[in-house]
Each structure stands twice: as structure tokens, then as C-alpha cells.
Design a protein around this motif. Structure first.
Motif, PDB file in Angstrom:
ATOM      1  N   TRP A 233       0.820  -1.199   0.000  1.00 46.00           N
ATOM      2  CA  TRP A 233       0.000   0.000   0.000  1.00 46.00           C
ATOM      3  C   TRP A 233       0.866   1.266   0.000  1.00 46.00           C
ATOM      4  O   TRP A 233       0.585   2.215  -0.727  1.00 46.00           O
ATOM      5  CB  TRP A 233      -0.919  -0.015   1.224  1.00 46.00           C
ATOM      6  N   VAL A 234       1.916   1.268   0.816  1.00 45.18           N
ATOM      7  CA  VAL A 234       2.802   2.426   0.888  1.00 45.18           C
ATOM      8  C   VAL A 234       3.501   2.647  -0.452  1.00 45.18           C
ATOM      9  O   VAL A 234       3.614   3.774  -0.936  1.00 45.18           O
ATOM     10  CB  VAL A 234       3.826   2.256   2.034  1.00 45.18           C
ATOM     11  N   ALA A 235       3.943   1.563  -1.086  1.00 41.25           N
ATOM     12  CA  ALA A 235       4.624   1.692  -2.377  1.00 41.25           C
ATOM     13  C   ALA A 235       3.689   2.241  -3.449  1.00 41.25           C
ATOM     14  O   ALA A 235       4.123   3.000  -4.324  1.00 41.25           O
ATOM     15  CB  ALA A 235       5.178   0.341  -2.807  1.00 41.25           C
ATOM     16  N   HIS A 236       2.418   1.891  -3.387  1.00 36.99           N
ATOM     17  CA  HIS A 236       1.459   2.415  -4.359  1.00 36.99           C
ATOM     18  C   HIS A 236       1.019   3.833  -4.026  1.00 36.99           C
ATOM     19  O   HIS A 236       0.680   4.608  -4.915  1.00 36.99           O
ATOM     20  CB  HIS A 236       0.230   1.508  -4.446  1.00 36.99           C
ATOM     21  N   ALA A 237       1.009   4.184  -2.750  1.00 39.74           N
ATOM     22  CA  ALA A 237       0.569   5.512  -2.344  1.00 39.74           C
ATOM     23  C   ALA A 237       1.584   6.588  -2.722  1.00 39.74           C
ATOM     24  O   ALA A 237       1.199   7.685  -3.136  1.00 39.74           O
ATOM     25  CB  ALA A 237       0.320   5.540  -0.840  1.00 39.74           C
ATOM     26  N   VAL A 238       2.872   6.284  -2.592  1.00 38.02           N
ATOM     27  CA  VAL A 238       3.923   7.240  -2.954  1.00 38.02           C
ATOM     28  C   VAL A 238       4.979   6.514  -3.794  1.00 38.02           C
ATOM     29  O   VAL A 238       6.059   6.184  -3.295  1.00 38.02           O
ATOM     30  CB  VAL A 238       4.557   7.890  -1.710  1.00 38.02           C
ATOM     31  N   PRO A 239       4.685   6.258  -5.065  1.00 40.94           N
ATOM     32  CA  PRO A 239       5.612   5.460  -5.867  1.00 40.94           C
ATOM     33  C   PRO A 239       6.977   6.109  -6.081  1.00 40.94           C
ATOM     34  O   PRO A 239       7.981   5.416  -6.205  1.00 40.94           O
ATOM     35  CB  PRO A 239       4.874   5.290  -7.198  1.00 40.94           C
ATOM     36  N   ASP A 240       7.037   7.433  -6.068  1.00 39.65           N
ATOM     37  CA  ASP A 240       8.327   8.087  -6.275  1.00 39.65           C
ATOM     38  C   ASP A 240       9.183   8.124  -5.011  1.00 39.65           C
ATOM     39  O   ASP A 240      10.379   8.378  -5.083  1.00 39.65           O
ATOM     40  CB  ASP A 240       8.120   9.497  -6.830  1.00 39.65           C
ATOM     41  N   GLN A 241       8.597   7.879  -3.869  1.00 38.32           N
ATOM     42  CA  GLN A 241       9.329   7.878  -2.595  1.00 38.32           C
ATOM     43  C   GLN A 241       9.097   6.575  -1.827  1.00 38.32           C
ATOM     44  O   GLN A 241       8.994   6.570  -0.600  1.00 38.32           O
ATOM     45  CB  GLN A 241       8.876   9.065  -1.735  1.00 38.32           C
ATOM     46  N   ALA A 242       9.001   5.460  -2.546  1.00 39.00           N
ATOM     47  CA  ALA A 242       8.659   4.184  -1.917  1.00 39.00           C
ATOM     48  C   ALA A 242       9.692   3.756  -0.873  1.00 39.00           C
ATOM     49  O   ALA A 242       9.336   3.229   0.185  1.00 39.00           O
ATOM     50  CB  ALA A 242       8.497   3.102  -2.976  1.00 39.00           C
ATOM     51  N   GLU A 243      10.958   3.980  -1.159  1.00 38.04           N
ATOM     52  CA  GLU A 243      11.992   3.557  -0.209  1.00 38.04           C
ATOM     53  C   GLU A 243      11.937   4.375   1.075  1.00 38.04           C
ATOM     54  O   GLU A 243      12.032   3.824   2.175  1.00 38.04           O
ATOM     55  CB  GLU A 243      13.372   3.669  -0.852  1.00 38.04           C
ATOM     56  N   SER A 244      11.752   5.680   0.963  1.00 40.12           N
ATOM     57  CA  SER A 244      11.639   6.530   2.156  1.00 40.12           C
ATOM     58  C   SER A 244      10.383   6.188   2.950  1.00 40.12           C
ATOM     59  O   SER A 244      10.415   6.117   4.177  1.00 40.12           O
ATOM     60  CB  SER A 244      11.594   7.996   1.750  1.00 40.12           C
ATOM     61  N   ALA A 245       9.286   5.969   2.251  1.00 44.89           N
ATOM     62  CA  ALA A 245       8.040   5.618   2.929  1.00 44.89           C
ATOM     63  C   ALA A 245       8.167   4.259   3.607  1.00 44.89           C
ATOM     64  O   ALA A 245       7.650   4.068   4.715  1.00 44.89           O
ATOM     65  CB  ALA A 245       6.884   5.613   1.937  1.00 44.89           C
ATOM     66  N   GLY A 246       8.854   3.322   2.980  1.00 43.62           N
ATOM     67  CA  GLY A 246       9.090   2.031   3.610  1.00 43.62           C
ATOM     68  C   GLY A 246       9.902   2.160   4.883  1.00 43.62           C
ATOM     69  O   GLY A 246       9.655   1.459   5.869  1.00 43.62           O
ATOM     70  N   GLY A 247      10.863   3.071   4.882  1.00 43.72           N
ATOM     71  CA  GLY A 247      11.644   3.335   6.093  1.00 43.72           C
ATOM     72  C   GLY A 247      10.782   3.904   7.205  1.00 43.72           C
ATOM     73  O   GLY A 247      10.945   3.550   8.376  1.00 43.72           O
ATOM     74  N   ILE A 248       9.851   4.778   6.843  1.00 42.62           N
ATOM     75  CA  ILE A 248       8.944   5.340   7.838  1.00 42.62           C
ATOM     76  C   ILE A 248       8.042   4.255   8.412  1.00 42.62           C
ATOM     77  O   ILE A 248       7.742   4.236   9.614  1.00 42.62           O
ATOM     78  CB  ILE A 248       8.133   6.501   7.229  1.00 42.62           C
ATOM     79  N   VAL A 249       7.603   3.317   7.558  1.00 39.62           N
ATOM     80  CA  VAL A 249       6.791   2.194   8.031  1.00 39.62           C
ATOM     81  C   VAL A 249       7.574   1.369   9.050  1.00 39.62           C
ATOM     82  O   VAL A 249       7.058   1.009  10.106  1.00 39.62           O
ATOM     83  CB  VAL A 249       6.317   1.314   6.853  1.00 39.62           C
ATOM     84  N   VAL A 250       8.832   1.084   8.735  1.00 36.07           N
ATOM     85  CA  VAL A 250       9.660   0.287   9.652  1.00 36.07           C
ATOM     86  C   VAL A 250       9.842   1.015  10.979  1.00 36.07           C
ATOM     87  O   VAL A 250       9.708   0.413  12.054  1.00 36.07           O
ATOM     88  CB  VAL A 250      11.021  -0.038   8.995  1.00 36.07           C
ATOM     89  N   VAL A 251      10.120   2.304  10.920  1.00 34.39           N
ATOM     90  CA  VAL A 251      10.305   3.082  12.148  1.00 34.39           C
ATOM     91  C   VAL A 251       9.020   3.103  12.972  1.00 34.39           C
ATOM     92  O   VAL A 251       9.054   2.936  14.198  1.00 34.39           O
ATOM     93  CB  VAL A 251      10.776   4.517  11.818  1.00 34.39           C
ATOM     94  N   SER A 252       7.880   3.282  12.323  1.00 37.58           N
ATOM     95  CA  SER A 252       6.625   3.343  13.071  1.00 37.58           C
ATOM     96  C   SER A 252       6.278   1.993  13.700  1.00 37.58           C
ATOM     97  O   SER A 252       5.815   1.947  14.841  1.00 37.58           O
ATOM     98  CB  SER A 252       5.485   3.836  12.186  1.00 37.58           C
ATOM     99  N   VAL A 253       6.531   0.900  12.990  1.00 35.19           N
ATOM    100  CA  VAL A 253       6.256  -0.425  13.549  1.00 35.19           C
ATOM    101  C   VAL A 253       7.188  -0.710  14.728  1.00 35.19           C
ATOM    102  O   VAL A 253       6.747  -1.182  15.783  1.00 35.19           O
ATOM    103  CB  VAL A 253       6.364  -1.517  12.463  1.00 35.19           C
ATOM    104  N   GLN A 254       8.460  -0.424  14.567  1.00 34.28           N
ATOM    105  CA  GLN A 254       9.415  -0.672  15.646  1.00 34.28           C
ATOM    106  C   GLN A 254       9.128   0.213  16.856  1.00 34.28           C
ATOM    107  O   GLN A 254       9.267  -0.219  18.003  1.00 34.28           O
ATOM    108  CB  GLN A 254      10.850  -0.457  15.151  1.00 34.28           C
ATOM    109  N   SER A 255       8.729   1.458  16.612  1.00 32.36           N
ATOM    110  CA  SER A 255       8.376   2.353  17.720  1.00 32.36           C
ATOM    111  C   SER A 255       7.136   1.856  18.456  1.00 32.36           C
ATOM    112  O   SER A 255       7.062   1.927  19.693  1.00 32.36           O
ATOM    113  CB  SER A 255       8.125   3.770  17.209  1.00 32.36           C
ATOM    114  N   ALA A 256       6.159   1.340  17.706  1.00 31.34           N
ATOM    115  CA  ALA A 256       4.953   0.795  18.333  1.00 31.34           C
ATOM    116  C   ALA A 256       5.287  -0.430  19.181  1.00 31.34           C
ATOM    117  O   ALA A 256       4.744  -0.594  20.275  1.00 31.34           O
ATOM    118  CB  ALA A 256       3.919   0.452  17.269  1.00 31.34           C
ATOM    119  N   ILE A 257       6.170  -1.272  18.691  1.00 34.58           N
ATOM    120  CA  ILE A 257       6.582  -2.448  19.464  1.00 34.58           C
ATOM    121  C   ILE A 257       7.287  -2.026  20.748  1.00 34.58           C
ATOM    122  O   ILE A 257       7.014  -2.561  21.833  1.00 34.58           O
ATOM    123  CB  ILE A 257       7.482  -3.368  18.612  1.00 34.58           C
ATOM    124  N   ALA A 258       8.189  -1.042  20.648  1.00 30.78           N
ATOM    125  CA  ALA A 258       8.910  -0.570  21.828  1.00 30.78           C
ATOM    126  C   ALA A 258       7.964   0.081  22.836  1.00 30.78           C
ATOM    127  O   ALA A 258       8.063  -0.170  24.046  1.00 30.78           O
ATOM    128  CB  ALA A 258      10.001   0.415  21.413  1.00 30.78           C
TER     129      ALA A 258
END
Length: 112
Positions: A21-46
């Protein structure tokens, strides 16, 4: 054991769907958006681990399960409310005849 397997399968699907979903929502910034997803998931776990630790320290196992039950019920209520308010009126036309009082009260409280 079966529930653990089902949870693992469902969680695996959620992470793939979220990344897709993130890759389709911002196709030109998919890698940056994926990094934000990882940070948000890890922050939620912590944050969940920290809050769970505090709950266990103050309330023991009963406190943790009580808080988890309350959060689950509150989440289910929010989801049900969202689903109930997003049903188009054309889909409810046949049901209005069977439950007229319910729909009259609903329209009084949830006006769009």
C-alpha cells in the motif's frame, strides 16, 4: 498451537499488504516511505513493551489481561461504529422495514 500459526500467517500478510500500500501511495518515494513504516512499527513495538512492563509491574498478570481486554473491546467498538456509519443508505433500505426504530434512532444520532 493452531492459534499461533493463524496469528503468524495473518501478521505476515499484514506487513506485506502495508508495504504494498505504501509503495502504491507514494511510488516516487517508496523507499523513504518504507523506512517510515519500519520506524513506526518498531516504535509501536517498543512503546507496547514499555507500557506492558509498567502494567505488569503495577497490576501483575491480571492487570495486563484486564487492560488488553479493555483495549480490545474499545477497538472493536470503534471498528463497529465506523462500519455502521459507512454503510450507504441504499444498502439499508431493505433493513429499514424490519428495524424501523433502530434506524430512526441511528439517523438521529449519526447525521452526516
Amino acid at each position: 498451537m493452531l492459534l499461533v500459526i493463524l496469528w503468524g500467517m495473518a501478521f505476515g500478510d499484514v506487513s506485506v499488504a502495508w508495504s504494498n500500500w505504501v509503495a502504491h501511495a507514494v511510488p516516487d518515494q517508496a523507499e523513504s516511505a518504507g523506512g517510515i513504516v519500519v520506524v513506526s512499527v518498531q516504535s509501536a513495538i517498543a512503546a507496547g513493551a514499555a507500557v506492558g512492563c509498567l502494567m505488569f509491574s503495577f497490576g501483575g498478570v491480571v492487570g495486563v489481561f484486564g487492560a488488553a481486554s479493555a483495549i480490545l473491546l474499545f477497538s472493536a467498538l470503534l471498528i463497529a461504529l465506523r462500519v455502521w456509519t459507512s454503510i450507504p443508505s441504499s444498502a439499508l433500505r431493505g433493513r429499514r422495514d424490519r428495524f424501523p426504530r433502530l434506524h430512526k434512532e441511528r439517523s438521529k444520532h449519526f447525521t452526516a
